[in-house]
Design a protein around this motif. Sequence first.
Motif, PDB file in Angstrom:
ATOM      1  N   GLY A  72       0.824  -1.216   0.000  1.00  0.00           N
ATOM      2  CA  GLY A  72       0.000   0.000   0.000  1.00  0.00           C
ATOM      3  C   GLY A  72       0.849   1.253   0.000  1.00  0.00           C
ATOM      4  N   THR A  73       1.915   1.259   0.808  1.00  0.00           N
ATOM      5  CA  THR A  73       2.816   2.413   0.842  1.00  0.00           C
ATOM      6  C   THR A  73       3.489   2.617  -0.508  1.00  0.00           C
ATOM      7  N   ALA A  74       3.951   1.529  -1.103  1.00  0.00           N
ATOM      8  CA  ALA A  74       4.588   1.621  -2.420  1.00  0.00           C
ATOM      9  C   ALA A  74       3.615   2.152  -3.467  1.00  0.00           C
ATOM     10  N   ALA A  75       2.353   1.702  -3.402  1.00  0.00           N
ATOM     11  CA  ALA A  75       1.344   2.172  -4.360  1.00  0.00           C
ATOM     12  C   ALA A  75       1.111   3.672  -4.212  1.00  0.00           C
ATOM     13  N   MET A  76       1.060   4.143  -2.971  1.00  0.00           N
ATOM     14  CA  MET A  76       0.876   5.582  -2.730  1.00  0.00           C
ATOM     15  C   MET A  76       2.040   6.387  -3.322  1.00  0.00           C
ATOM     16  N   LEU A  77       3.269   5.923  -3.073  1.00  0.00           N
ATOM     17  CA  LEU A  77       4.450   6.641  -3.566  1.00  0.00           C
ATOM     18  C   LEU A  77       4.535   6.571  -5.090  1.00  0.00           C
ATOM     19  N   LEU A  78       4.165   5.418  -5.665  1.00  0.00           N
ATOM     20  CA  LEU A  78       4.164   5.288  -7.121  1.00  0.00           C
ATOM     21  C   LEU A  78       3.135   6.221  -7.745  1.00  0.00           C
ATOM     22  N   TYR A  79       1.973   6.303  -7.135  1.00  0.00           N
ATOM     23  CA  TYR A  79       0.930   7.222  -7.606  1.00  0.00           C
ATOM     24  C   TYR A  79       1.446   8.661  -7.625  1.00  0.00           C
ATOM     25  N   ALA A  80       2.122   9.055  -6.529  1.00  0.00           N
ATOM     26  CA  ALA A  80       2.655  10.417  -6.462  1.00  0.00           C
ATOM     27  C   ALA A  80       3.728  10.631  -7.512  1.00  0.00           C
ATOM     28  N   ALA A  81       4.607   9.639  -7.712  1.00  0.00           N
ATOM     29  CA  ALA A  81       5.684   9.781  -8.686  1.00  0.00           C
ATOM     30  C   ALA A  81       5.142   9.904 -10.107  1.00  0.00           C
ATOM     31  N   ILE A  82       4.128   9.102 -10.448  1.00  0.00           N
ATOM     32  CA  ILE A  82       3.544   9.161 -11.798  1.00  0.00           C
ATOM     33  C   ILE A  82       2.893  10.514 -12.037  1.00  0.00           C
ATOM     34  N   ASN A  83       2.135  10.997 -11.058  1.00  0.00           N
ATOM     35  CA  ASN A  83       1.499  12.306 -11.217  1.00  0.00           C
ATOM     36  C   ASN A  83       2.519  13.422 -11.350  1.00  0.00           C
ATOM     37  N   CYS A  84       3.601  13.325 -10.573  1.00  0.00           N
ATOM     38  CA  CYS A  84       4.656  14.334 -10.656  1.00  0.00           C
ATOM     39  C   CYS A  84       5.310  14.315 -12.037  1.00  0.00           C
ATOM     40  N   TRP A  85       5.554  13.103 -12.555  1.00  0.00           N
ATOM     41  CA  TRP A  85       6.160  12.987 -13.887  1.00  0.00           C
ATOM     42  C   TRP A  85       5.237  13.570 -14.952  1.00  0.00           C
ATOM     43  N   ARG A  86       3.941  13.259 -14.862  1.00  0.00           N
ATOM     44  CA  ARG A  86       2.985  13.799 -15.833  1.00  0.00           C
ATOM     45  C   ARG A  86       2.940  15.321 -15.776  1.00  0.00           C
ATOM     46  N   LEU A  87       2.975  15.857 -14.566  1.00  0.00           N
ATOM     47  CA  LEU A  87       2.937  17.310 -14.424  1.00  0.00           C
ATOM     48  C   LEU A  87       4.195  17.942 -15.006  1.00  0.00           C
ATOM     49  N   ARG A  88       5.335  17.298 -14.776  1.00  0.00           N
ATOM     50  CA  ARG A  88       6.589  17.807 -15.337  1.00  0.00           C
ATOM     51  C   ARG A  88       6.527  17.821 -16.869  1.00  0.00           C
ATOM     52  N   GLN A  89       5.952  16.779 -17.452  1.00  0.00           N
ATOM     53  CA  GLN A  89       5.814  16.735 -18.905  1.00  0.00           C
ATOM     54  C   GLN A  89       4.923  17.864 -19.408  1.00  0.00           C
ATOM     55  N   THR A  90       3.831  18.129 -18.667  1.00  0.00           N
ATOM     56  CA  THR A  90       2.920  19.208 -19.059  1.00  0.00           C
ATOM     57  C   THR A  90       3.606  20.559 -19.006  1.00  0.00           C
ATOM     58  N   LEU A  91       4.509  20.723 -18.024  1.00  0.00           N
ATOM     59  CA  LEU A  91       5.135  22.029 -17.797  1.00  0.00           C
ATOM     60  C   LEU A  91       6.393  22.245 -18.630  1.00  0.00           C
ATOM     61  N   ARG A  92       6.727  21.297 -19.492  1.00  0.00           N
ATOM     62  CA  ARG A  92       7.919  21.464 -20.331  1.00  0.00           C
ATOM     63  C   ARG A  92       7.791  22.658 -21.257  1.00  0.00           C
ATOM     64  N   THR A  93       6.552  22.996 -21.622  1.00  0.00           N
ATOM     65  CA  THR A  93       6.321  24.127 -22.533  1.00  0.00           C
ATOM     66  C   THR A  93       6.020  25.424 -21.790  1.00  0.00           C
TER      67      THR A  93
END
Length: 596
Positions: free
Chosen positions: A118-139
């Motif tokens: 469960g802890t790993a799933a929470m951290l993975l969820y946060a990491a994926i969202n952070c990566w997606r946000l970083r991709q959005t903010l590249r422009t």
Amino acid sequence: MKVLNTSISASWLVLAVLLLRFLLRRAPKWISVLLWGIVALRLVLPFSVQSVLSLIPSAETLTCEILSGPSFHIHTGFAPVDQQVNGYLADRYFEGVTVPASSGTERMTLLAFFWAAGTAAMLLYAAINCWRLRQTLRTAIPLRDNLYQSDGIASPFVLGIVRPKIYLPFRLEEEALPYVTAHEQAHIQRKDHWWKPLGFLLLAVHWFNPLLWLSYTLLCRDIELACDERVIRGLSRAGCAAYTQALVAVSLAACAAAAVCFLTDPVDSSTEPDAAPPAQTVASSAEEPQPETMPALTRQNAEETIAQILATLTIHSDHTVSFSLPQILPVAEDGKTELAISLNATFSDAPGSFSVQALLDSETGWQGGEQPRLSLDTGKGELTDVFLGVFYLTEVDTNAYDVYAKGSVELPAPFHYDTPAGYTAPSVQLSQTAEATLLHYTLPDGSTPVLSVQLPQSVTITEGEEQLLITRNGETVGTVTLYPFGTADAQSLQEIDPAEDALPMSVFSTVALSNHVGYESYRVCSHNATGAVATAEFVWQDLSSGGSAASTAWQTQNCILAYDWSVMPYFVELQLAPGLFSQTELTALARTITLA
């Protein structure tokens, strides 16, 4: 086992913080954030000390004997609970039969694996969202300093730990930019970009505890409120009231008490002598005072009570201000609606410079018959106005209230000393001429401005239960609402250029400064030296379903805005359903509006 017991001990502290958060609801919001910091400290400390002042019922609710003992036992610190639960568990095991250590260990290993997953799933969820946000903010395009703009985001936010940056949507109005930027800069100054990730990390470790999910939600809310308090302090006259030093001392003492009582563990009872049971006393019902019969609260007597209080507001020549309450106050039968009173005085020590003395800040507990008389702090400068707000507030959730009835009166200089101000209940009446619909407003100061509008055929304005409605062929297609100006400072208003297609924040800030509501595409249709009528888009985010601001789409609706500070310190908003009028028709309708 350590994680489980730490989470249980922290839960008692969370319950205490929820209570303190309610009791200190009128304290500065950073106090609530500090209380959540004590919860975080309890969760991260690898050790604890014993104290006779500790209110934690048990330092080790679940013992290691669960793994290999003959039966399962819990130790909550509450004897009745322990007896019921342990008796229930004991009935399901044969007395004297030892549970193999390997069996208990295997169960705990399985639970530990489930917890880690469960802890790993929470951290993975946060990491994926952070990566997606970083991709959005590249422009994202740099604006200045640490400000960036992006067309891929819906609302402003701060991103980054070491070098935090502020990202703004392109659709943000230029006039609102300084205020939005101030809010996000306040997050950085308060180090909120550190505390919220830390809070999420602790939640990821204790994801199985529903009280900590509630704690993280309230922490995020309190952080936003604390930032709003810091920013709004210099913008809104009614909202920038300074909290008294005594209240802040009391709040810090409560935080210290919570830390002492819940960051420590109870002293081991095996080293303490048995205490004698407390003596019980029974009070005679004949000695109890009989409460005076009060009228049941209704909308009518609530408004009458508010009007009576507002009419007594008096500024005295000895630099005091007073008001009086009726001897008998109506009381809500369910006990959830109560009278609250705010009293603020505004001073000026230089042109364009103002400070507010908060004499009362949503004070409750009124019994009836009180006649408060409070001293004005003339050291702040020259008194410019006094504001009295009287409300009946209904509690709908922890630290959340709905307004059942309200009224206010504001006395600007020059003052009539030692004479009650009097009060006229605000109202609006509709009338019709051959060419126009007239809205006759009656304001608390007794003035009677009139708004005139020439509506198209089949469109009318009617009186609803709580506001004026715009209807077409009997169907509601809009509303007409009166809002107070963001400021009553004459100098600030005179600096406005009514002909400019730029939203004057000193007029519209009561609505436009909200994080999730505002006006865009402001275009002046007609104006004079002291006011204007303009078309605009009313934009808002619907967060009622629990979605986040970053993922919730903005909605738009046409509206017309009208103001004239020489007529009244209020602006009128006509909000209209999308598609009801074209832009040309909307502009033509706006040009028929006059305010006099």
